[in-house]
Structures are given as structure tokens and as C-alpha cells.
Write a protein that holds these residues in place. Sequence first.
Motif, PDB file in Angstrom:
ATOM      1  N   GLN A  71     -17.296  11.612  80.454  1.00 38.35           N
ATOM      2  CA  GLN A  71     -16.867  13.222  80.206  1.00 38.35           C
ATOM      3  C   GLN A  71     -18.419  13.594  79.057  1.00 38.35           C
ATOM      4  O   GLN A  71     -18.489  14.686  79.720  1.00 38.35           O
ATOM      5  N   ILE A  84     -16.718  19.790  84.321  1.00 40.44           N
ATOM      6  CA  ILE A  84     -15.745  19.381  84.148  1.00 40.44           C
ATOM      7  C   ILE A  84     -14.444  20.148  83.847  1.00 40.44           C
ATOM      8  O   ILE A  84     -14.545  20.814  83.288  1.00 40.44           O
ATOM      9  N   ASN A  86     -10.063  19.020  84.064  1.00 39.02           N
ATOM     10  CA  ASN A  86      -8.664  18.906  83.729  1.00 39.02           C
ATOM     11  C   ASN A  86      -7.885  19.150  83.150  1.00 39.02           C
ATOM     12  O   ASN A  86      -8.459  20.490  82.759  1.00 39.02           O
ATOM     13  N   THR A  98     -10.160  13.495  86.565  1.00 38.76           N
ATOM     14  CA  THR A  98     -10.567  15.091  86.448  1.00 38.76           C
ATOM     15  C   THR A  98     -11.672  15.430  86.811  1.00 38.76           C
ATOM     16  O   THR A  98     -11.812  13.974  88.037  1.00 38.76           O
ATOM     17  N   MET A 100     -15.201  15.557  88.196  1.00 39.43           N
ATOM     18  CA  MET A 100     -16.933  16.157  87.853  1.00 39.43           C
ATOM     19  C   MET A 100     -17.163  17.591  89.105  1.00 39.43           C
ATOM     20  O   MET A 100     -17.739  16.689  90.252  1.00 39.43           O
TER      21      MET A 100
END
Length: 293
Positions: A71, A84, A86, A98, A100
Motif C-alpha cells: 500500500q 488505495i 480499504n 484492499t 488497488m
Amino acid sequence: MYKEYDQETLKKLQKTELMILKDFLWLCEKYHLTYFSFAGTAIGALRHKGFIPWDDDIDVCMPRRDYIKLQKAVKKEFPDRYQIMNAEVCEAYPLTTTRMMLRGTKFREEAFRELDCELGIFLDIYPFDPVPDDEKAYKRQAFTAWFYSKLLILRCIPEPVIMGTGWKTALMRLACKGAHHMMKGLGISRRRLYCRCRRAMMRYQGQETKRLSYLCDTNRFWNTIALDDLYPLRQEPFEDVYLNFPKNIEKMLSQMWPDFMTLPPVEKRKNHHPYELEFGEAFETNTEMAGGQ
């Protein structure tokens, strides 16, 4: 449940996700990060040498330490290309994974149609944590992490998508909606639920155990893998790249789908057919720049 894309849209989506994957692989190589693939991506590699024909996402896994480093690397190397997402970035995000995400795109599943988060075309990244060798301790950890992960989903999503018909399904939907509004009315914090879940997932972080797992799937025991079955990683072709997989990925997949090499009937094929999908103006530029260029 499988919803059919037109082939042009599906191929464009897969091409975009493959581009994100190549940038992820570039980061892993540059920063010496460990990753492996599993679930539908692994089935696609073994059965089709690439995407499952109707699939619309790519799943990768990382040990927690590498998951955190990745991250930071994304933010450092690709601040203008990727975002990112989450539960630590957005309190409304309901999952313990998470994403991307490619900036300038939109990909919002039906289940997330009312979610107050930016959601784009993404690579899904799962954190894997140590689980204890003692079975009772393992089951306690697994239940706690799984339980809080489901409470987090109920707290974040007013009406989770529950497949099926009939009075039982209707009753489950009503119960989920009621649970959401009850937790919201009581002021139960989404952040607190996530932190409790993460604490359970990481309970044995730093300890030497013989297994790793992601405990927050539909079935909390699906993704547990012995280190002897995980390492050394092996590579298999996926489209025009090679991906890392557990040494005994077949054993891991059999925990989810015993007959994973057989094509399922149409009614059991699953994807994430979106409520909202936009490739954005940046699509062509970004696909030309894949691989950290």
C-alpha cells in the motif's frame, strides 16, 4: 450469480485489470514483496491459462507485512494512477481486503450501489495472517474474525444482496436490514468493528506458526494453508504473464470447490457484474503505461 457482459465490455475490463496486475507485479519485484494468487484467479490459470471466461476480477494474496508495504509502495510510485481503498481509508468500506483501484474509472457492484466510497476498476488484495497450530485456538480466532467481518458488512450496507427467492430469503433480507438499522441506531462504530476484526485476524502476528489464513471469507476455514503447502511458490501462466501460486494450490482450491477443474453450470457461475461501470478517459493512456513505465 452470473450476469452476462457483452464480450467487448468484458474483454476491455479484463484488459484493464491485467494492466493493474502488471503494475502490481512490478511493485512486488521492485520492493521484494511476497504475493500469491488463489480462488478464481487460480482456477482460471489452471483450467484456462488466464481468466475464467465469464470472470471479471483478479485476486492476489500477501502476508500481512508485505500487504502493508504494498500500500505504501502504490502511494509512492503511482499516486496519480492508483488509489488505495480499504476500511482504513474509508470508514464506509465494508470489507477487510484492499483494492488497488485505477483512478478515473468506476466499478460499483450492485451490493455496493449505496456505499459512500469511491470505487473504481480494481485488483483485489487479501491479507494473510498466522493462525495457531492448536485447533481450538484456531477455531476461536477464526470465529471472532469472521463474526466481526460480517457485522462490519451489516453495519455498512443497509440491504446486502442475498441471492435466492422465497420466504426464507425474504426473511433473511429483512433481518439484515433490521440489524443494520439497529446497529446504526445504537451508534455502533464501523471503525470499531473493523478494528476488532483486524485485531482478531492479527492475533498471532509475529508468532511462528505452521499456517496462514484469510479468515473473513464466506466460509472462515476455506483459505487456511500450511506453510509446507504454500512454499516454495510456483508459477503458472495467466494470460500473457506468469503468476505465483501456492506450491499445492490444488489442495487449497479443493477446500472451496472439490471439483474445481470442471466447468460449473451456468446458474452457478459468479462474477461481480456492476451496477456502475466507467472506463474513463484515462483508460487508453494507462493501459499503454502498464508495468511501471
